[in-house]
Scaffold this motif. Structure first.
Motif, PDB file in Angstrom:
ATOM      1  N   LYS A 151       0.648  -0.998  -0.199  1.00 29.08           N
ATOM      2  CA  LYS A 151       0.402  -0.020  -0.466  1.00 29.08           C
ATOM      3  C   LYS A 151       0.722   1.311  -0.052  1.00 29.08           C
ATOM      4  O   LYS A 151       0.383   2.168  -0.275  1.00 29.08           O
ATOM      5  CB  LYS A 151      -1.441  -0.005   1.400  1.00 29.08           C
ATOM      6  CG  LYS A 151      -1.979  -1.573   1.528  1.00 29.08           C
ATOM      7  CD  LYS A 151      -2.487  -1.833  -0.095  1.00 29.08           C
ATOM      8  CE  LYS A 151      -3.009  -2.972   0.074  1.00 29.08           C
ATOM      9  NZ  LYS A 151      -2.431  -4.005  -0.099  1.00 29.08           N
ATOM     10  N   ARG A 152       2.158   0.849   0.321  1.00 33.86           N
ATOM     11  CA  ARG A 152       2.980   2.433   0.099  1.00 33.86           C
ATOM     12  C   ARG A 152       4.319   2.276   0.404  1.00 33.86           C
ATOM     13  O   ARG A 152       4.346  -0.144   1.291  1.00 33.86           O
ATOM     14  CB  ARG A 152       2.855   3.110   1.789  1.00 33.86           C
ATOM     15  CG  ARG A 152       2.645   2.424   2.557  1.00 33.86           C
ATOM     16  CD  ARG A 152       2.761   3.830   3.838  1.00 33.86           C
ATOM     17  NE  ARG A 152       3.745   4.718   3.974  1.00 33.86           N
ATOM     18  CZ  ARG A 152       4.144   5.103   5.299  1.00 33.86           C
ATOM     19  NH1 ARG A 152       3.106   5.179   6.138  1.00 33.86           N
ATOM     20  NH2 ARG A 152       5.470   5.277   5.089  1.00 33.86           N
ATOM     21  N   GLN A 153       5.215   2.241   0.625  1.00 39.38           N
ATOM     22  CA  GLN A 153       6.901   1.981   0.824  1.00 39.38           C
ATOM     23  C   GLN A 153       7.171   2.825   2.449  1.00 39.38           C
ATOM     24  O   GLN A 153       6.947   3.826   2.585  1.00 39.38           O
ATOM     25  CB  GLN A 153       7.700   2.514  -0.183  1.00 39.38           C
ATOM     26  CG  GLN A 153       7.690   2.622  -1.539  1.00 39.38           C
ATOM     27  CD  GLN A 153       7.490   0.781  -1.702  1.00 39.38           C
ATOM     28  OE1 GLN A 153       9.165   0.212  -1.336  1.00 39.38           O
ATOM     29  NE2 GLN A 153       6.940  -0.260  -2.349  1.00 39.38           N
ATOM     30  N   TYR A 154       8.043   1.893   2.713  1.00 42.56           N
ATOM     31  CA  TYR A 154       8.947   2.194   4.102  1.00 42.56           C
ATOM     32  C   TYR A 154      10.459   2.147   4.486  1.00 42.56           C
ATOM     33  O   TYR A 154      10.994   1.478   3.392  1.00 42.56           O
ATOM     34  CB  TYR A 154       8.289   1.385   4.961  1.00 42.56           C
ATOM     35  CG  TYR A 154       6.759   0.817   5.166  1.00 42.56           C
ATOM     36  CD1 TYR A 154       5.680   1.349   5.834  1.00 42.56           C
ATOM     37  CD2 TYR A 154       6.068   0.124   4.702  1.00 42.56           C
ATOM     38  CE1 TYR A 154       4.587   1.921   5.711  1.00 42.56           C
ATOM     39  CE2 TYR A 154       4.680  -0.541   4.243  1.00 42.56           C
ATOM     40  CZ  TYR A 154       3.972   0.064   5.120  1.00 42.56           C
ATOM     41  OH  TYR A 154       2.750   1.005   5.288  1.00 42.56           O
ATOM     42  N   LYS A 155      10.292   2.546   5.355  1.00 44.18           N
ATOM     43  CA  LYS A 155      12.156   2.871   5.215  1.00 44.18           C
ATOM     44  C   LYS A 155      12.916   1.743   6.552  1.00 44.18           C
ATOM     45  O   LYS A 155      11.925   1.954   7.378  1.00 44.18           O
ATOM     46  CB  LYS A 155      12.486   4.126   5.432  1.00 44.18           C
ATOM     47  CG  LYS A 155      12.255   5.304   4.908  1.00 44.18           C
ATOM     48  CD  LYS A 155      12.971   6.975   4.991  1.00 44.18           C
ATOM     49  CE  LYS A 155      13.054   7.952   3.915  1.00 44.18           C
ATOM     50  NZ  LYS A 155      13.280   9.582   4.545  1.00 44.18           N
ATOM     51  N   LEU A 230       0.049  -5.388   8.636  1.00 43.77           N
ATOM     52  CA  LEU A 230       0.417  -6.088   7.670  1.00 43.77           C
ATOM     53  C   LEU A 230       0.761  -5.490   6.403  1.00 43.77           C
ATOM     54  O   LEU A 230       1.981  -6.682   6.347  1.00 43.77           O
ATOM     55  CB  LEU A 230      -1.533  -7.466   7.383  1.00 43.77           C
ATOM     56  CG  LEU A 230      -1.307  -7.869   5.779  1.00 43.77           C
ATOM     57  CD1 LEU A 230      -0.465  -8.947   6.712  1.00 43.77           C
ATOM     58  CD2 LEU A 230      -2.372  -7.541   5.168  1.00 43.77           C
ATOM     59  N   ASP A 231       0.936  -4.729   6.146  1.00 42.61           N
ATOM     60  CA  ASP A 231       1.639  -3.673   5.138  1.00 42.61           C
ATOM     61  C   ASP A 231       3.083  -3.330   5.160  1.00 42.61           C
ATOM     62  O   ASP A 231       3.938  -3.908   5.020  1.00 42.61           O
ATOM     63  CB  ASP A 231       0.862  -2.527   4.872  1.00 42.61           C
ATOM     64  CG  ASP A 231       1.812  -2.153   3.286  1.00 42.61           C
ATOM     65  OD1 ASP A 231       1.807  -2.636   2.039  1.00 42.61           O
ATOM     66  OD2 ASP A 231       1.737  -0.756   3.551  1.00 42.61           O
ATOM     67  N   GLN A 232       3.710  -3.642   6.776  1.00 44.52           N
ATOM     68  CA  GLN A 232       4.571  -3.238   7.087  1.00 44.52           C
ATOM     69  C   GLN A 232       5.679  -4.840   7.491  1.00 44.52           C
ATOM     70  O   GLN A 232       6.814  -4.899   6.650  1.00 44.52           O
ATOM     71  CB  GLN A 232       4.666  -2.715   7.930  1.00 44.52           C
ATOM     72  CG  GLN A 232       4.263  -1.346   8.655  1.00 44.52           C
ATOM     73  CD  GLN A 232       4.308  -0.525  10.186  1.00 44.52           C
ATOM     74  OE1 GLN A 232       3.850  -0.944  10.787  1.00 44.52           O
ATOM     75  NE2 GLN A 232       4.371   0.808   9.918  1.00 44.52           N
TER      76      GLN A 232
END
Length: 330
Positions: A151-155, A230-232
């Protein structure tokens, strides 16, 4: 003007089963020129298809089935593709009268395999059996893996401690039932001999398990169970060196990414449920042959015979070698 073909694909649950519908939707969208593909599922599983470019519209099952049926009628579909085949979907097909193709379950064959170990079940993967349901439309298997879209990008530094960067192994310790999960002490023994930091993933239901495993291994393990969305968690899969997991949804999602996966099976078995890492060369399926296995399709709260050999007898070294092997080509 030629009418646009409009198709509704239905799979209401569960996570793993819905994940394996994604090749069907992709093939329909790419192989039927200008077709409009919709997907119906329960609200709890909408995240699987959110952001999927091959779905034109996502429908969610409503509390009152008649409301869902009304919505389906209003869409004026040309075909329903029923990949669930239960009472609800049967009512939907009956009430709408839309031409439908239905996934063929194997309840008797599965019962015979569980009860007597008589193997009359199909040796095809669930995805291939799903695709048979749309073969009448001329759809062919494209030979590609499942799809899942973040759903998005993380660091990574925002999700993991510096001690676990940049290379780490993910161990997915969550699963719905006890007999699908490895004993905590055994997981800890395996993690101790892995040459990389280990990140434990799972829901809040296995957070205590993760804490216990981490207590056996010190700082080598980071217990992320119950602390991430969940996305993370999926993002961490995309960045991992290797992934180890049990028969659970997150392990199946891991198959969508270009990462080596070890799929570990206890009381359930790939040949019974018809799923194993799909279209992945860098994957291993790990389990032990026992007269009593499989004993369940979905997993149980305890071993019926009390010995739990299906998990306890899995060689630790097999998983350690998988995690430590530098070459992912197998």
């Amino acid at each position: 003007m030629k009418k646009t073909l409009k198709i509704l694909v239905i799979r209401l649950s569960s996570m793993g089963d819905i994940i394996y519908t994604t090749p069907v939707v992709r093939c329909l969208k790419l192989q039927l020129v200008d077709a409009e593909i919709h997907f119906l599922t329960k609200p709890a599983f909408k995240y699987i298809y959110e952001g999927n470019p091959y779905v034109d519209k996502l429908l969610l099952l409503q509390k009152n089935l008649s409301d869902t049926i009304y919505q389906i009628k209003a869409e004026k579909y040309d075909y329903l593709i029923d990949l669930h085949n239960n009472l609800r979907t049967s009512l939907i097909k009956f009430k709408t009268g839309i031409p439908a193709s239905t996934f063929k379950k194997q309840p008797l064959q599965k019962w015979l395999y569980l009860k007597w170990k008589w193997k009359f079940i199909s040796d095809k993967h669930l995805v291939d059996r799903y695709l048979e349901t749309v073969a009448f439309l001329g759809i062919k298997n494209d030979g590609q893996p499942i799809n899942y879209y973040l759903k998005r990008q993380y660091k990574l530094p925002d999700l993991l401690p510096a001690s676990h960067l940049p290379n780490y192994v993910v161990f997915i310790i969550g699963a719905t039932h006890f007999t699908k999960r490895m004993p905590n002490e055994k997981v800890a023994q395996i993690c101790n001999d892995i040459n990389f930091p280990v990140v434990l993933l799972g829901g809040d239901d296995v957070k205590i398990n993760g804490d216990e495993i981490a207590s056996f291994t010190g700082k080598k393990i980071y217990n992320a169970c119950g602390t991430l969305t969940l996305d993370q968690s999926v993002f961490l899969l995309t960045q991992a060196h290797k992934i180890i997991g049990f028969d659970t949804g997150l392990t199946h999602i891991a198959e969508a990414f270009d990462k080596p996966v070890a799929s570990v099976w206890g009381s359930t078995a790939p040949e019974l449920v018809g799923v194993w890492p799909y279209q992945k060369k860098d994957a291993e399926v790990i389990g032990v042959d026992l007269y009593c296995r499989p004993c369940s399709k979905f997993g149980l709260e305890k071993c019926p015979l009390g010995h739990f050999k299906c998990m306890k007898d899995i060689p630790n070294q097999q998983l350690i070698n998988f995690a430590n092997k530098a070459d992912a080509s197998f």
